[in-house]
Design a protein around this motif. Structure first.
Motif, PDB file in Angstrom:
ATOM      1  N   PRO A 130      -1.037 -21.474   2.966  1.00 49.27           N
ATOM      2  CA  PRO A 130      -2.131 -21.237   2.005  1.00 49.27           C
ATOM      3  C   PRO A 130      -2.825 -19.893   2.231  1.00 49.27           C
ATOM      4  CG  PRO A 130      -2.177 -23.507   2.731  1.00 49.27           C
ATOM      5  CD  PRO A 130      -1.130 -22.815   3.564  1.00 49.27           C
ATOM      6  N   GLU A 131      -2.904 -19.457   3.471  1.00 50.42           N
ATOM      7  CA  GLU A 131      -3.570 -18.178   3.752  1.00 50.42           C
ATOM      8  C   GLU A 131      -2.752 -16.970   3.310  1.00 50.42           C
ATOM      9  OE1 GLU A 131      -3.040 -20.710   5.886  1.00 50.42           O
ATOM     10  OE2 GLU A 131      -2.559 -19.966   7.914  1.00 50.42           O
ATOM     11  N   ASP A 132      -1.541 -17.178   2.833  1.00 55.02           N
ATOM     12  CA  ASP A 132      -0.763 -16.087   2.252  1.00 55.02           C
ATOM     13  C   ASP A 132      -1.123 -15.852   0.786  1.00 55.02           C
ATOM     14  OD1 ASP A 132       2.048 -17.347   4.082  1.00 55.02           O
ATOM     15  OD2 ASP A 132       0.872 -15.563   4.565  1.00 55.02           O
ATOM     16  N   THR A 133      -1.951 -16.718   0.250  1.00 56.90           N
ATOM     17  CA  THR A 133      -2.375 -16.567  -1.139  1.00 56.90           C
ATOM     18  C   THR A 133      -3.130 -15.264  -1.342  1.00 56.90           C
ATOM     19  OG1 THR A 133      -2.489 -18.952  -1.517  1.00 56.90           O
ATOM     20  CG2 THR A 133      -3.807 -17.540  -2.973  1.00 56.90           C
ATOM     21  N   ALA A 134      -2.662 -14.456  -2.279  1.00 58.16           N
ATOM     22  CA  ALA A 134      -3.247 -13.139  -2.533  1.00 58.16           C
ATOM     23  C   ALA A 134      -2.519 -12.488  -3.701  1.00 58.16           C
ATOM     24  CB  ALA A 134      -3.134 -12.255  -1.300  1.00 58.16           C
ATOM     25  N   VAL A 135      -3.065 -11.373  -4.143  1.00 63.03           N
ATOM     26  CA  VAL A 135      -2.324 -10.496  -5.042  1.00 63.03           C
ATOM     27  C   VAL A 135      -1.537  -9.522  -4.168  1.00 63.03           C
ATOM     28  CG1 VAL A 135      -2.440  -8.781  -6.876  1.00 63.03           C
ATOM     29  CG2 VAL A 135      -4.060 -10.700  -6.850  1.00 63.03           C
ATOM     30  N   TYR A 136      -0.262  -9.456  -4.404  1.00 62.85           N
ATOM     31  CA  TYR A 136       0.622  -8.589  -3.623  1.00 62.85           C
ATOM     32  C   TYR A 136       0.927  -7.326  -4.420  1.00 62.85           C
ATOM     33  CZ  TYR A 136       1.335 -12.169  -0.113  1.00 62.85           C
ATOM     34  OH  TYR A 136       1.137 -13.076   0.919  1.00 62.85           O
ATOM     35  N   TYR A 137       0.735  -6.184  -3.757  1.00 63.96           N
ATOM     36  CA  TYR A 137       0.933  -4.887  -4.394  1.00 63.96           C
ATOM     37  C   TYR A 137       2.074  -4.137  -3.719  1.00 63.96           C
ATOM     38  CZ  TYR A 137      -3.724  -5.601  -6.383  1.00 63.96           C
ATOM     39  OH  TYR A 137      -4.809  -6.101  -7.063  1.00 63.96           O
ATOM     40  N   CYS A 138       2.922  -3.569  -4.540  1.00 62.55           N
ATOM     41  CA  CYS A 138       3.975  -2.694  -4.044  1.00 62.55           C
ATOM     42  C   CYS A 138       3.422  -1.275  -3.894  1.00 62.55           C
ATOM     43  CB  CYS A 138       5.139  -2.698  -5.029  1.00 62.55           C
ATOM     44  SG  CYS A 138       6.498  -1.588  -4.599  1.00 62.55           S
ATOM     45  N   ASN A 139       3.845  -0.599  -2.856  1.00 61.03           N
ATOM     46  CA  ASN A 139       3.426   0.778  -2.605  1.00 61.03           C
ATOM     47  C   ASN A 139       4.653   1.638  -2.323  1.00 61.03           C
ATOM     48  OD1 ASN A 139       2.832   2.775  -0.097  1.00 61.03           O
ATOM     49  ND2 ASN A 139       1.139   2.839  -1.552  1.00 61.03           N
ATOM     50  N   ALA A 140       4.655   2.846  -2.851  1.00 59.61           N
ATOM     51  CA  ALA A 140       5.748   3.775  -2.573  1.00 59.61           C
ATOM     52  C   ALA A 140       5.185   5.124  -2.154  1.00 59.61           C
ATOM     53  CB  ALA A 140       6.634   3.940  -3.794  1.00 59.61           C
ATOM     54  N   ASP A 141       5.707   5.631  -1.047  1.00 65.69           N
ATOM     55  CA  ASP A 141       5.391   6.970  -0.551  1.00 65.69           C
ATOM     56  C   ASP A 141       6.597   7.828  -0.922  1.00 65.69           C
ATOM     57  OD1 ASP A 141       5.089   8.345   2.856  1.00 65.69           O
ATOM     58  OD2 ASP A 141       5.151   9.318   0.900  1.00 65.69           O
ATOM     59  N   LEU A 142       6.433   8.687  -1.932  1.00 63.76           N
ATOM     60  CA  LEU A 142       7.613   9.396  -2.413  1.00 63.76           C
ATOM     61  C   LEU A 142       7.291  10.827  -2.832  1.00 63.76           C
ATOM     62  CD1 LEU A 142       7.506   9.530  -5.794  1.00 63.76           C
ATOM     63  CD2 LEU A 142       7.917   7.086  -5.521  1.00 63.76           C
ATOM     64  N   ASN A 143       8.351  11.606  -2.933  1.00 64.18           N
ATOM     65  CA  ASN A 143       8.246  12.978  -3.427  1.00 64.18           C
ATOM     66  C   ASN A 143       8.749  13.032  -4.864  1.00 64.18           C
ATOM     67  OD1 ASN A 143       8.202  13.461  -0.402  1.00 64.18           O
ATOM     68  ND2 ASN A 143       8.034  15.571  -1.155  1.00 64.18           N
ATOM     69  N   VAL A 144       7.968  13.673  -5.725  1.00 60.76           N
ATOM     70  CA  VAL A 144       8.421  13.919  -7.099  1.00 60.76           C
ATOM     71  C   VAL A 144       9.079  15.294  -7.200  1.00 60.76           C
ATOM     72  CG1 VAL A 144       6.728  12.372  -8.103  1.00 60.76           C
ATOM     73  CG2 VAL A 144       6.154  14.795  -7.794  1.00 60.76           C
ATOM     74  N   SER A 145       8.891  16.098  -6.145  1.00 63.87           N
ATOM     75  CA  SER A 145       9.535  17.397  -6.023  1.00 63.87           C
ATOM     76  C   SER A 145       9.594  17.707  -4.533  1.00 63.87           C
ATOM     77  CB  SER A 145       8.752  18.478  -6.772  1.00 63.87           C
ATOM     78  OG  SER A 145       7.467  18.632  -6.198  1.00 63.87           O
ATOM     79  N   GLU A 146      10.109  18.894  -4.160  1.00 60.15           N
ATOM     80  CA  GLU A 146      10.236  19.221  -2.745  1.00 60.15           C
ATOM     81  C   GLU A 146       8.882  19.157  -2.035  1.00 60.15           C
ATOM     82  OE1 GLU A 146      13.031  19.756  -0.918  1.00 60.15           O
ATOM     83  OE2 GLU A 146      11.667  19.776   0.791  1.00 60.15           O
ATOM     84  N   ARG A 147       7.834  19.627  -2.695  1.00 62.17           N
ATOM     85  CA  ARG A 147       6.514  19.681  -2.065  1.00 62.17           C
ATOM     86  C   ARG A 147       5.537  18.671  -2.613  1.00 62.17           C
ATOM     87  NH1 ARG A 147       5.136  26.145  -1.260  1.00 62.17           N
ATOM     88  NH2 ARG A 147       6.978  26.662  -0.044  1.00 62.17           N
ATOM     89  N   GLY A 148       5.927  17.961  -3.643  1.00 58.44           N
ATOM     90  CA  GLY A 148       4.992  17.036  -4.282  1.00 58.44           C
ATOM     91  C   GLY A 148       5.137  15.632  -3.758  1.00 58.44           C
ATOM     92  N   ARG A 149       4.313  15.277  -2.782  1.00 54.96           N
ATOM     93  CA  ARG A 149       4.396  13.961  -2.142  1.00 54.96           C
ATOM     94  C   ARG A 149       3.154  13.163  -2.500  1.00 54.96           C
ATOM     95  NH1 ARG A 149       5.858  12.831   4.237  1.00 54.96           N
ATOM     96  NH2 ARG A 149       5.722  10.549   4.170  1.00 54.96           N
ATOM     97  N   TYR A 150       3.376  11.950  -3.006  1.00 51.96           N
ATOM     98  CA  TYR A 150       2.281  11.117  -3.472  1.00 51.96           C
ATOM     99  C   TYR A 150       2.517   9.654  -3.106  1.00 51.96           C
ATOM    100  CZ  TYR A 150       1.560  15.213  -6.413  1.00 51.96           C
ATOM    101  OH  TYR A 150       1.385  16.500  -6.856  1.00 51.96           O
ATOM    102  N   ALA A 151       1.452   8.877  -3.197  1.00 49.75           N
ATOM    103  CA  ALA A 151       1.531   7.422  -3.046  1.00 49.75           C
ATOM    104  C   ALA A 151       1.307   6.771  -4.397  1.00 49.75           C
ATOM    105  CB  ALA A 151       0.491   6.926  -2.057  1.00 49.75           C
ATOM    106  N   TYR A 152       2.127   5.812  -4.708  1.00 52.40           N
ATOM    107  CA  TYR A 152       2.026   5.091  -5.975  1.00 52.40           C
ATOM    108  C   TYR A 152       1.877   3.597  -5.705  1.00 52.40           C
ATOM    109  CZ  TYR A 152       3.600   9.369  -8.233  1.00 52.40           C
ATOM    110  OH  TYR A 152       3.699  10.662  -8.674  1.00 52.40           O
ATOM    111  N   TRP A 153       1.219   2.923  -6.651  1.00 50.63           N
ATOM    112  CA  TRP A 153       0.972   1.483  -6.525  1.00 50.63           C
ATOM    113  C   TRP A 153       1.497   0.753  -7.748  1.00 50.63           C
ATOM    114  CZ3 TRP A 153      -1.000  -0.696  -2.163  1.00 50.63           C
ATOM    115  CH2 TRP A 153      -1.613   0.168  -1.255  1.00 50.63           C
ATOM    116  N   GLY A 154       1.992  -0.457  -7.517  1.00 52.76           N
ATOM    117  CA  GLY A 154       2.337  -1.334  -8.617  1.00 52.76           C
ATOM    118  C   GLY A 154       1.103  -2.023  -9.155  1.00 52.76           C
TER     119      GLY A 154
END
Length: 120
Positions: free
Chosen positions: A87-111
């Protein structure tokens, strides 16, 4: 533009299992790591599990031995297999990605988040 699309949440009884999926799409140069976080009502968002591009993983102590994170690099998809749910696992689960959109463009994204409810 990058999108993370999650699926697999739902209602499950204690002791049951669920598998979450998160697919990343859009302008992706390189994915460095992907992971799952969760937020229960009235609590801060916390890391559940994370996996790097090299396959290294780390887990919250509360889920070790019960949850397994994996990824399919060809599909830019990460999975979270959740067994022996409590029951304590009950929550909203979010996906996260640490990625580059270009050689120097690094960002974090969320679902957008997917609800997991563990209840009898």
């Amino acid at each position: 533009q990058v999108q993370l699309v999650e699926s697999g949440g739902g209602l499950v009884q204690p002791g049951g299992s669920l598998r979450l999926s998160c697919a990343a799409s859009g302008t992706i140069f390189r994915i460095n790591a992907m992971g799952w976080y969760r937020q229960a009502p009235g609590k801060q968002r916390e890391l559940v599990a994370r996996i790097t591009s090299g396959g290294s993983t780390n887990y919250a102590d509360s889920v070790k031995g019960r949850f397994t994170i994996s990824r399919d690099n060809a599909k830019n998809t990460v999975y979270l297999q959740m067994n022996s749910l409590k029951p304590e696992d009950t929550a909203v689960y979010y996906c996260n990605a640490d990625l580059n959109v270009s050689e120097r463009g690094r960002y974090a994204y969320w679902g957008q988040g997917t609800q997991v409810t563990v209840s009898s």
